[in-house]
Write an enzyme that holds these catalytic residues in place. Structure first.
Site, short mmCIF file in Angstrom:
data_model
loop_
_atom_site.label_atom_id
_atom_site.label_comp_id
_atom_site.label_asym_id
_atom_site.label_seq_id
_atom_site.Cartn_x
_atom_site.Cartn_y
_atom_site.Cartn_z
N GLU A 1 0.88 -1.18 0.00
CA GLU A 1 0.00 0.00 0.00
C GLU A 1 0.92 1.22 0.00
OE1 GLU A 1 -3.60 2.03 2.63
OE2 GLU A 1 -2.27 0.56 3.55
N CYS B 1 -2.04 8.70 3.43
CA CYS B 1 -1.69 8.43 2.03
C CYS B 1 -2.83 8.77 1.07
CB CYS B 1 -1.28 6.97 1.87
SG CYS B 1 -2.56 5.80 2.33
#
Length: 342
Positions: A255, A289
């Site tokens: 990720e 993020c």
């Protein structure tokens, strides 16, 4: 503020079944980003301890996988329950080392615990399949089995939830996990390990290693025992882990960094767009993020949007995450400040 259970803030790392205490002079300092105060010390571990943790995980995993799904689920449910019983303490530990407001930190604890709860139940429903064969004398049977030892590397922005989201499915499936948390926020991981042991996780199933990211990561990627790497962090480090894992043909779950525009069209509900922008850009003080990197607004609503956004931002209070009414805590460290200023 004080912890109701001070034993959750343990200045040690869990290597297999052994707690290794921090020693001054060979430890990493963890400081409160809001005040600079010392939260505590954690051991500076390296290749030897990582190799040992992986070896113990390999042994423990076989017995863990041999348990029934119901047995594993029962322990994970206990772990979930302990997380929620200690939500206030876990939230305070998170705020002390990461800085986010206490209410937001407690919310992350509940969010992280929900992964443990969900996968505890999913553990009971890991089913195989029978697929029609290509010939009359052929039968194709699919069996789902744990992959083995999983290595996890987690970030500092969600130091509880990112661990729970990785550990929940791995342990539910019958895998063992060796975890390297971020050096800025190791105490959230250590507290989870303390509660995991209380819930009944066997020794060696969940290790927490603090120390050199390059040393620990290099052993994780090179080890033939580790069959999967799960990582949340930058694209650059993800690419490096992929390259280092290639010789042992590991599975990877990566990720990596986001690149997200926030777009306001001229037919938008401006008030709703402003509210959305606050969440998209300023959650965790912009340190996620999926935060918006830039905002595009069509000309017809630009002035109205900018004016309302400025008013909304003026009402956000910045400060120590432990203080009442604080909406935005500090950035994680001096490097993060430098990045913003640049």
């Amino acid at each position: 503020m004080k912890l109701r259970d001070p034993s959750l803030l343990r200045q040690a790392a869990l290597v297999g079944g052994e707690w290794i205490e921090a020693r001054p002079g060979a430890a990493i300092e963890v400081r409160n980003p809001a005040t600079g105060d010392l939260v505590g010390l954690v051991p500076r571990l390296g290749a030897a301890e990582t190799t040992r943790a992986i070896a113990e995980a390999e042994v423990a995993q076989k017995a863990w996988a041999a348990r029934t799904a119901g047995e594993r689920a029962s322990i994970l449910r206990k772990w979930f329950g302990l997380m929620m019983e200690n939500q206030d303490d876990l939230g305070l530990i998170l705020t002390l080392e990461q800085g986010k407001p206490l209410a937001e930190a407690k919310g992350e604890i509940a969010y992280g615990a929900s992964f443990i709860e969900w996968f505890a139940e999913e553990a009971r429903r890991v089913r195989g399949d029978v697929i029609p064969g290509h010939g009359r004398d052929k039968r194709i049977v699919v069996l789902k089995q744990p992959i083995g030892v999983v290595a996890a590397i987690t970030p500092w922005n969600f130091p509880n939830a990112m661990i729970a989201r990785k550990a929940g499915p791995a342990l539910a499936a019958g895998c063992a996990m060796v975890l390297k948390p971020a050096s800025q926020t190791p105490f959230s991981a250590i507290a989870l390990a303390v509660l995991g042991a209380r819930a009944g996780l066997p020794a060696g199933i969940f290790s927490v290693l603090t120390g050199s990211a390059s040393e620990i990561g290099a052993v994780m990627t090179a080890s033939p025992i580790v069959r999967k790497i799960t990582f949340t962090g930058s694209t650059e480090v993800g690419a490096m882990l992929m390259q280092q894992s290639a010789p042992t043909i590991k599975k990877l779950g990566l990720e990596l960094g986001g690149n997200a525009p926030f777009i306001v069209f001229d037919d938008a509900d401006v008030d709703a767009a402003v509210a959305g922008a606050l969440v998209a850009k300023f959650r965790n003080n912009g340190q996620t993020c999926v935060c918006a990197n830039r905002i595009y607004v069509q000309d017809r609503v630009y002035e109205a949007f900018a004016e309302k956004l400025a008013v909304a931002l003026s009402g956000l209070r910045t400060g120590n995450g432990q203080d009442d009414g604080v909406a935005l805590g500090p950035l994680i460290d001096a490097k993060a400040v430098d990045k913003v200023e640049q």
